[in-house]
Scaffold this active site. Structure first.
Site, PDB file in Angstrom:
ATOM      1  N   HIS A   1       0.822  -1.220   0.000  1.00  0.00           N
ATOM      2  CA  HIS A   1       0.000   0.000   0.000  1.00  0.00           C
ATOM      3  C   HIS A   1       0.857   1.272   0.000  1.00  0.00           C
ATOM      4  O   HIS A   1       0.346   2.346   0.311  1.00  0.00           O
ATOM      5  CB  HIS A   1      -0.965   0.029   1.199  1.00  0.00           C
TER       6      HIS A   1
ATOM      7  N   GLY B   1      -0.661  -2.423  -5.840  1.00  0.00           N
ATOM      8  CA  GLY B   1      -1.614  -3.481  -5.550  1.00  0.00           C
ATOM      9  C   GLY B   1      -3.011  -2.938  -5.354  1.00  0.00           C
ATOM     10  O   GLY B   1      -3.993  -3.550  -5.765  1.00  0.00           O
TER      11      GLY B   1
ATOM     12  N   GLU C   1     -13.540  -9.197  -0.030  1.00  0.00           N
ATOM     13  CA  GLU C   1     -14.285  -7.942  -0.207  1.00  0.00           C
ATOM     14  C   GLU C   1     -14.544  -7.695  -1.698  1.00  0.00           C
ATOM     15  O   GLU C   1     -14.313  -6.608  -2.226  1.00  0.00           O
ATOM     16  CB  GLU C   1     -13.502  -6.774   0.407  1.00  0.00           C
TER      17      GLU C   1
ATOM     18  N   GLU D   1     -19.348  -3.109   0.647  1.00  0.00           N
ATOM     19  CA  GLU D   1     -18.536  -2.241   1.498  1.00  0.00           C
ATOM     20  C   GLU D   1     -18.842  -0.772   1.223  1.00  0.00           C
ATOM     21  O   GLU D   1     -19.025  -0.359   0.074  1.00  0.00           O
ATOM     22  CB  GLU D   1     -17.053  -2.530   1.259  1.00  0.00           C
TER      23      GLU D   1
ATOM     24  N   CYS E   1     -16.885   1.731   1.326  1.00  0.00           N
ATOM     25  CA  CYS E   1     -15.867   2.299   0.435  1.00  0.00           C
ATOM     26  C   CYS E   1     -16.138   1.946  -1.025  1.00  0.00           C
ATOM     27  O   CYS E   1     -15.869   2.751  -1.922  1.00  0.00           O
ATOM     28  CB  CYS E   1     -14.478   1.803   0.827  1.00  0.00           C
TER      29      CYS E   1
ATOM     30  N   CYS F   1     -10.935   2.149   7.085  1.00  0.00           N
ATOM     31  CA  CYS F   1     -10.980   2.856   5.807  1.00  0.00           C
ATOM     32  C   CYS F   1     -12.319   3.540   5.572  1.00  0.00           C
ATOM     33  O   CYS F   1     -12.381   4.629   4.995  1.00  0.00           O
ATOM     34  CB  CYS F   1     -10.664   1.905   4.662  1.00  0.00           C
ATOM     35  N   CYS F   2     -13.417   2.925   6.025  1.00  0.00           N
ATOM     36  CA  CYS F   2     -14.746   3.447   5.696  1.00  0.00           C
ATOM     37  C   CYS F   2     -15.080   4.764   6.395  1.00  0.00           C
ATOM     38  O   CYS F   2     -15.584   5.688   5.754  1.00  0.00           O
ATOM     39  CB  CYS F   2     -15.810   2.396   5.965  1.00  0.00           C
TER      40      CYS F   2
END
Length: 796
Positions: free
Chosen positions: A157, A206, A317, A333, A335, A401-402
């Site tokens: 990441h 990625g 996911e 999700e 996101c 993250c959300c």
């Protein structure tokens, strides 16, 4: 605001200096649009007032911000957190805070951002590298990022973090005119540009997002190397140039221009498609356009939830196979919903076609807003379309993250409402408020008066700076033209509906549609009014029969809003056993007192329950009330469903009460204990379509489940259906188990007539000498290295 005007002037100059192509439609920036409606405006204010400060506080509490200070030598300590992408949470919230500053100055917030940016800048290494877990020597996370920089891009990441940094930096610069974070971003982007490329390292990230971030840097600076780098990363995907492909999970299984099916991690995919749209527009690349057109058709025709959500599988996911759209286990999700909105907005700008706006509106008003509570401080990571009470929003997540994505996305929504093309104005979304648009002949103020989405009457008051001829394109939603959603996956059960009507200054106009937009060209004067009337009957929605879970079922839709039934509104808390007959009258009712003020749907259905005699079913009429899906789960745990039985073949009768279901159940920890005695039999041990209980992440331990009866009962048989998600998770059938009964204050083993089975895909029944007892206990030994779970436990 001269500081803002200066920043925006730089952006305008950068965009024109490059001489590049661009989207045919240009969005009217959110800074020029003010919402004053009943639907979005309260959410925008809650996001500003609650979500942003709350999310920053959580980042402080969990060490996400300290990690920057540690990396910069401003604080001593060890790196905190379990994920290398934790850096992006402050970035995303900073981006959202900047959007909020753009429309409402807040000196305290601006000062806080200045301090945060100082920590981020301090964490940056001399050559521009910025990745706190490596700088802080967090070797426990090395499995993610590898021994050297860029050595494990499939999971590190590093470039994903960079992309969110770039987006935050551009937003902050636009909001304040300050270059503090922008300089950090440019320094990092220059390092990336020196490192990657045809003469350097040839590998894509990625997790996508850097592509969109680089495009924003290009727009901010006019430096084409950032646009070229974005295209480079896209072009490298799916091409094995001396490296191992990451596979379909990261959309790295084929070159992007050859991809035809949405696969893999849904957030990565939607970010990829949005980045491809940016590059297609700015580079005039028709191969990219054809690819994202194909991918759009695949998603809306086979993989889109009726709420606008995407990503069927919790495992990875990810998108599932074509027509794989489960409800209870829908991942959807938050996101991914945001990514879907970003992608479809770009498709509107690229094609000037309202079908993309229909999907955009659907996901905005349903699939995105369901991800955050009305209070702004609780969040859904996944957004199922059915629940048996096991789903509630969480105040935060380890992988958070959300919440940060919600914080940054919601304040940007006004920028999705309008667009222009030369002397043409496009009205994409409906929300009361106003927008100031710079047309070729001067400024135009647009005032929108409406109660949309609760009412379909939209009034547009145009106030041009001076009399001028131009075209206004007003979107006529597909749902108002007989199309539930683009793509054919969903359709209305009833043919025909009242038609939309358009008028100018009170005079009716023919609906002259171009790509789903009503076109009106004339010489406009101050005070001219366009009125669009969109009838809003409650509609039954049917799904393609290829979606197994929705066969014989209906969903309820009114305008763009998808509805659900919740147990909180129904006697006994039961809604999953209801059927809505074809002839049931459905009515809409405003409820200012409910869930922040909504319009509900009322009707009469049939409640099914198992009869006393084996194999019989009892029916009873029952009134029901449906609420907008976007506001569900605010009144405690309970049943919820979007899809209701519309035919008897889909009816789910309420099971008869049993000794186990009537008992008080307790467990030694674990998740979703109510599944153990909910009377629902799975199709297999790996069935995720009925609720299940599990002890994960506990492994190799001895755990217990107890049933406490209201009075002493004579029992002589017990059956357990084990949960096992081999190939998907870490639950297996137990190593062993035993059954005990309560005798006074003591627990004693039953005298079993046979073994305690641990077979998969069936009930493991054990008979024992009858006992008179007030309670039973399962003692379950979890297998070494694995956890275990239970679908159902019955007692006779």
């Amino acid at each position: 605001m001269r500081w803002m005007a200066a920043a925006l002037t730089v952006f305008a100059a950068a965009g024109s200096a490059s001489g590049a192509a661009d989207y045919p439609l240009q969005p009217v920036p959110f800074t020029a649009v003010r919402f004053a409606d009943e639907f979005f405006a309260p959410r925008l204010e809650t996001n500003r007032r609650v979500t942003i400060p709350y999310a920053f506080a959580k980042c402080e509490e969990t060490g996400r911000i300290d990690n920057f200070a540690i990396a910069g030598g401003l604080l001593e300590g060890e790196h905190r957190g379990d994920f290398p992408f934790d850096d992006t949470d402050p970035y995303k919230i900073l981006e959202g805070a900047s959007y909020s500053l753009s429309v409402r100055r807040d000196p305290d917030l601006e000062q806080y951002l200045d301090g945060l940016i100082e920590k981020i800048a301090a964490a940056q290494e001399d050559d521009g590298y910025l990745y706190t877990c490596r700088t802080n020597g967090a070797t426990r996370l090395e499995r993610w990022f590898g021994p050297e920089r860029w050595s494990r891009l499939s999971g590190s990441h590093e470039l994903y973090n960079a992309g969110h940094l770039y987006e935050a930096a551009v937003a902050h610069f636009r909001a304040t005119g300050k270059r503090s974070l922008l300089e950090v971003a440019l320094k990092n982007a220059d390092l990336v540009a020196r490192t990657f490329g045809e003469e350097g390292l040839r590998a894509p990230p990625g997790h996508q997002v850097i592509e969109m971030g680089l495009v924003k840097l290009f727009r901010a600076t006019g430096d084409e190397k950032y646009l070229k780098l974005a295209k480079f990363f896209l072009d490298e995907r799916g091409r094995a140039r001396g490296r191992e492909l990451y596979g379909a999970y990261s959309q790295d299984h084929l070159p992007v221009v050859e991809q035809e099916e949405a696969v893999g991690h849904a957030v990565r995919a939607t970010y990829l498609y949005a980045g491809m749209a940016d590059v297609a527009a700015l580079c005039g690349d028709q191969e990219y356009v054809r690819a994202i057109d194909r991918l759009f058709e695949n998603v809306v025709g086979r993989k889109l939830y009726v709420t606008g959500g995407v990503g069927a599988r919790g495992d990875g996911e990810a998108f599932g196979e074509d027509y794989e759209l489960p409800n209870l286990t829908a991942y959807c999700e938050t996101c991914a919903a945001i990514g879907n909105a970003m992608w479809n907005h770009r498709m509107v700008l690229l094609h000037a076609d309202a079908k993309y706006a229909d999907v955009l509106e659907r996901v905005l008003m349903n699939g995105v807003l369901s991800g955050v509570s009305l209070g702004g401080d609780a969040f859904f990571y996944d957004n199922p379309l059915e629940s048996r009470g096991q789903h509630q929003r969480s105040p935060w997540f380890g992988c958070a993250c959300c919440p940060g994505n919600v914080a940054r996305f919601i304040p940007s929504i006004p920028g999705y409402a309008y667009a222009q093309r030369g002397d043409e104005l496009f009205v994409i979304l409906f929300a009361a408020g106003e927008a100031r648009v710079e047309m070729g002949q001067g400024a135009l103020l647009v005032r929108q008066e409406t109660r949309y989405p609760w009412d379909g009457d939209v009034r547009l008051v145009l106030e041009p700076e001076r009399e001028a001829e131009f075209t206004v394109y007003v979107r006529v939603p597909g749902w108002a033209r007989g199309e539930a959603l683009p793509g054919g996956l969903y359709r209305f059960a009833e043919a025909g509906a009242p038609s939309p009507e358009l008028s100018v200054n009170g005079a009716p106009c023919a609906l002259e549609l171009e790509g789903g937009f009503a076109r009106v060209r004339r010489v406009w004067q101050k005070g001219d009014v366009i009125e669009l009337e969109l009838p809003m009957p409650v509609r039954r929605v049917l799904c393609d029969e290829k979606v197994r879970e929705n066969q014989g079922r209906v969903a309820l839709q009114r305008g763009p809003i998808v509805y659900c039934l919740e147990g909180a509104d129904h006697a006994g808390g039961r809604v999953l056993n209801l059927l809505v007959p074809d002839d049931a009258e459905l009515s809409a009712e405003p409820r200012a007192d409910l869930l922040g003020g909504v319009t509900v749907v009322r009707g009469r259905g049939i409640a099914f329950a198992q009869g006393e005699a084996e194999g019989t079913v009892e029916e009873a009429e029952q009134e029901f009330l449906a609420v907008p899906y976007c506001v569900w789960a605010h009144r405690g745990p309970g049943e919820m469903t979007v899809w209701l039985a519309g035919e008897r073949r889909a009816a789910r009768p309420l099971p008869r009460p049993t000794l186990a279901s009537a008992a008080r159940l307790t467990t030694s920890g674990g998740t979703n204990p109510g599944a153990i005695n909910d009377r629902l039999e799975p199709a297999s041990s790996g069935d995720h379509e009925v609720p299940f209980f599990h002890w994960w992440p506990r492994k190799g331990t001895v755990e217990t489940v107890e049933l406490e009866f209201a009075q002493a009962e004579s029992v002589s048989r017990a059956s357990v259906y084990w949960f096992d998600d081999t190939g998907r998770g870490e639950c297996r059938v137990p190593a062993s188990w035993s059954l005990l009964y309560r005798d006074g204050d003591a627990w004693k083993p039953v005298a079993a007539a046979g073994p305690f089975g641990v077979d998969k895909d069936r009930f493991n029944r054990v008979a024992f000498e009858p006992v008179l007892t007030t309670g039973l206990r399962l003692e379950v030994r979890l297998p070494e290295g694995f956890s275990a779970g239970i679908h159902e436990w019955t007692v006779e």
